[in-house]
Design a protein around this motif. Structure first.
Motif, PDB file in Angstrom:
ATOM      1  N   VAL A  23      41.248  45.522  70.913  1.00 14.62           N
ATOM      2  CA  VAL A  23      41.578  46.944  70.894  1.00 14.62           C
ATOM      3  C   VAL A  23      43.045  47.163  70.513  1.00 14.62           C
ATOM      4  O   VAL A  23      43.350  47.915  69.594  1.00 14.62           O
ATOM      5  CB  VAL A  23      41.265  47.607  72.255  1.00 14.62           C
ATOM      6  CG1 VAL A  23      41.858  49.002  72.346  1.00 14.62           C
ATOM      7  CG2 VAL A  23      39.758  47.653  72.489  1.00 14.62           C
ATOM      8  N   GLN A  27      43.114  47.293  66.407  1.00 14.03           N
ATOM      9  CA  GLN A  27      42.685  48.691  66.329  1.00 14.03           C
ATOM     10  C   GLN A  27      41.204  48.887  66.650  1.00 14.03           C
ATOM     11  O   GLN A  27      40.513  49.682  66.032  1.00 14.03           O
ATOM     12  CB  GLN A  27      43.010  49.306  64.953  1.00 14.03           C
ATOM     13  CG  GLN A  27      44.474  49.573  64.708  1.00 14.03           C
ATOM     14  CD  GLN A  27      45.307  48.315  64.561  1.00 14.03           C
ATOM     15  OE1 GLN A  27      44.887  47.336  63.943  1.00 14.03           O
ATOM     16  NE2 GLN A  27      46.481  48.306  65.157  1.00 14.03           N
ATOM     17  N   THR A  29      37.932  49.643  69.488  1.00  8.76           N
ATOM     18  CA  THR A  29      37.595  50.715  70.431  1.00  8.76           C
ATOM     19  C   THR A  29      36.600  50.170  71.439  1.00  8.76           C
ATOM     20  O   THR A  29      35.626  49.513  71.057  1.00  8.76           O
ATOM     21  CB  THR A  29      36.956  51.914  69.697  1.00  8.76           C
ATOM     22  OG1 THR A  29      37.872  52.394  68.722  1.00  8.76           O
ATOM     23  CG2 THR A  29      36.617  53.039  70.663  1.00  8.76           C
ATOM     24  N   GLU A  30      36.840  50.450  72.711  1.00 12.41           N
ATOM     25  CA  GLU A  30      35.854  50.072  73.716  1.00 12.41           C
ATOM     26  C   GLU A  30      34.707  51.089  73.689  1.00 12.41           C
ATOM     27  O   GLU A  30      34.883  52.216  73.224  1.00 12.41           O
ATOM     28  CB  GLU A  30      36.499  50.006  75.106  1.00 12.41           C
ATOM     29  CG  GLU A  30      37.007  51.333  75.618  1.00 12.41           C
ATOM     30  CD  GLU A  30      37.906  51.209  76.844  1.00 12.41           C
ATOM     31  OE1 GLU A  30      38.206  50.095  77.268  1.00 12.41           O
ATOM     32  OE2 GLU A  30      38.314  52.258  77.349  1.00 12.41           O
ATOM     33  N   TRP A  68      36.084  58.388  77.387  1.00  9.52           N
ATOM     34  CA  TRP A  68      37.361  57.689  77.362  1.00  9.52           C
ATOM     35  C   TRP A  68      38.365  58.499  78.162  1.00  9.52           C
ATOM     36  O   TRP A  68      38.251  59.731  78.251  1.00  9.52           O
ATOM     37  CB  TRP A  68      37.882  57.526  75.937  1.00  9.52           C
ATOM     38  CG  TRP A  68      37.111  56.550  75.114  1.00  9.52           C
ATOM     39  CD1 TRP A  68      37.269  55.201  75.091  1.00  9.52           C
ATOM     40  CD2 TRP A  68      36.068  56.853  74.196  1.00  9.52           C
ATOM     41  NE1 TRP A  68      36.381  54.636  74.208  1.00  9.52           N
ATOM     42  CE2 TRP A  68      35.626  55.635  73.646  1.00  9.52           C
ATOM     43  CE3 TRP A  68      35.447  58.042  73.789  1.00  9.52           C
ATOM     44  CZ2 TRP A  68      34.598  55.559  72.705  1.00  9.52           C
ATOM     45  CZ3 TRP A  68      34.422  57.961  72.856  1.00  9.52           C
ATOM     46  CH2 TRP A  68      34.014  56.730  72.322  1.00  9.52           C
ATOM     47  N   GLU A  94      45.830  58.152  64.635  1.00 10.14           N
ATOM     48  CA  GLU A  94      45.916  57.061  65.609  1.00 10.14           C
ATOM     49  C   GLU A  94      47.163  57.258  66.464  1.00 10.14           C
ATOM     50  O   GLU A  94      48.181  57.766  65.996  1.00 10.14           O
ATOM     51  CB  GLU A  94      46.030  55.718  64.885  1.00 10.14           C
ATOM     52  CG  GLU A  94      46.211  54.560  65.843  1.00 10.14           C
ATOM     53  CD  GLU A  94      46.898  53.339  65.251  1.00 10.14           C
ATOM     54  OE1 GLU A  94      47.013  52.345  65.984  1.00 10.14           O
ATOM     55  OE2 GLU A  94      47.328  53.375  64.091  1.00 10.14           O
ATOM     56  N   HIS A 103      47.738  49.552  69.645  1.00  8.07           N
ATOM     57  CA  HIS A 103      46.793  50.651  69.382  1.00  8.07           C
ATOM     58  C   HIS A 103      46.276  51.150  70.731  1.00  8.07           C
ATOM     59  O   HIS A 103      45.832  50.368  71.572  1.00  8.07           O
ATOM     60  CB  HIS A 103      45.631  50.149  68.533  1.00  8.07           C
ATOM     61  CG  HIS A 103      44.517  51.128  68.405  1.00  8.07           C
ATOM     62  ND1 HIS A 103      44.600  52.238  67.590  1.00  8.07           N
ATOM     63  CD2 HIS A 103      43.299  51.168  68.997  1.00  8.07           C
ATOM     64  CE1 HIS A 103      43.466  52.925  67.689  1.00  8.07           C
ATOM     65  NE2 HIS A 103      42.666  52.284  68.531  1.00  8.07           N
ATOM     66  N   GLY A 105      44.480  54.552  70.898  1.00  5.25           N
ATOM     67  CA  GLY A 105      43.338  55.415  70.630  1.00  5.25           C
ATOM     68  C   GLY A 105      43.703  56.422  69.563  1.00  5.25           C
ATOM     69  O   GLY A 105      44.401  56.097  68.609  1.00  5.25           O
ATOM     70  N   HIS A 106      43.262  57.681  69.758  1.00  7.94           N
ATOM     71  CA  HIS A 106      43.505  58.735  68.780  1.00  7.94           C
ATOM     72  C   HIS A 106      43.857  60.036  69.489  1.00  7.94           C
ATOM     73  O   HIS A 106      43.544  60.209  70.670  1.00  7.94           O
ATOM     74  CB  HIS A 106      42.263  58.931  67.905  1.00  7.94           C
ATOM     75  CG  HIS A 106      41.982  57.753  67.040  1.00  7.94           C
ATOM     76  ND1 HIS A 106      41.231  56.680  67.483  1.00  7.94           N
ATOM     77  CD2 HIS A 106      42.379  57.448  65.783  1.00  7.94           C
ATOM     78  CE1 HIS A 106      41.175  55.775  66.512  1.00  7.94           C
ATOM     79  NE2 HIS A 106      41.856  56.220  65.467  1.00  7.94           N
ATOM     80  N   CYS A 120      42.803  60.645  73.296  1.00  6.34           N
ATOM     81  CA  CYS A 120      41.599  59.905  73.670  1.00  6.34           C
ATOM     82  C   CYS A 120      41.974  58.419  73.634  1.00  6.34           C
ATOM     83  O   CYS A 120      42.151  57.837  72.568  1.00  6.34           O
ATOM     84  CB  CYS A 120      40.501  60.248  72.674  1.00  6.34           C
ATOM     85  SG  CYS A 120      38.890  59.609  73.106  1.00  6.34           S
ATOM     86  N   ASN A 122      41.827  54.266  74.989  1.00  2.39           N
ATOM     87  CA  ASN A 122      41.012  53.158  75.502  1.00  2.39           C
ATOM     88  C   ASN A 122      41.556  52.698  76.852  1.00  2.39           C
ATOM     89  O   ASN A 122      42.751  52.403  76.972  1.00  2.39           O
ATOM     90  CB  ASN A 122      41.057  51.985  74.524  1.00  2.39           C
ATOM     91  CG  ASN A 122      40.337  52.274  73.235  1.00  2.39           C
ATOM     92  OD1 ASN A 122      39.110  52.259  73.192  1.00  2.39           O
ATOM     93  ND2 ASN A 122      41.089  52.548  72.180  1.00  2.39           N
TER      94      ASN A 122
END
Length: 133
Positions: A23, A27, A29-30, A68, A94, A103, A105-106, A120, A122
């Motif tokens: 993650v 980059q 995502t969980e 998330w 991002e 990284h 999230g976004h 949002c 992780n």
């Protein structure tokens, strides 16, 4: 913490779990609703799992229903940096740790007041500091 941190790929792999590495450094995502903090409602300060930088206050966390952890704003200006993300055929923004580049999230423009933004994030990219340790 204010100094930037740079480690080699090998050093990051030694420091992080495989999921954290995937993650934070690749980059990834969980999966939604699987992270440790998606439904956390207590107090605390969320720090970067890679370098310990304070990123988000628990008081800024809200339930977005996305699966998330979501925050309306970072802990302090400049702790979270942004970059354009054109992966997966989407236009997103991002967010990453300013100190180490992890990284996180976004960020989206559909959050609550006071910012109207939804960070949002992780769970695996965060360490929760409740001040009890």
């Amino acid at each position: 913490m204010s100094n930037e941190i740079e480690l080699s790929d090998e050093e990051w792999r030694a420091r992080l779990t495989p999921e954290q590495y995937q993650v934070c450094r690749e980059q990834g995502t969980e999966r939604a609703f699987t992270g440790a903090y998606h439904d956390y409602k207590g107090p605390g300060l969320f720090r970067c799992v890679c370098c310990g930088e304070p990123l988000f206050d628990a008081a800024a966390k809200f339930d977005s229903g996305t699966g998330w952890p979501s925050f309306h704003s970072p802990h302090a200006p400049g702790t979270v940096a942004r970059a354009a993300d054109h992966s997966h055929g989407m236009e997103r923004t991002e967010v990453h740790c300013r100190r180490c580049g992890a990284h996180l999230g976004h960020v989206f423009p559909d959050g609550p007041a006071p910012t109207g933004e939804r960070y949002c994030i992780n769970s695996v990219a965060l360490d929760l500091d409740t001040g009890e340790g």
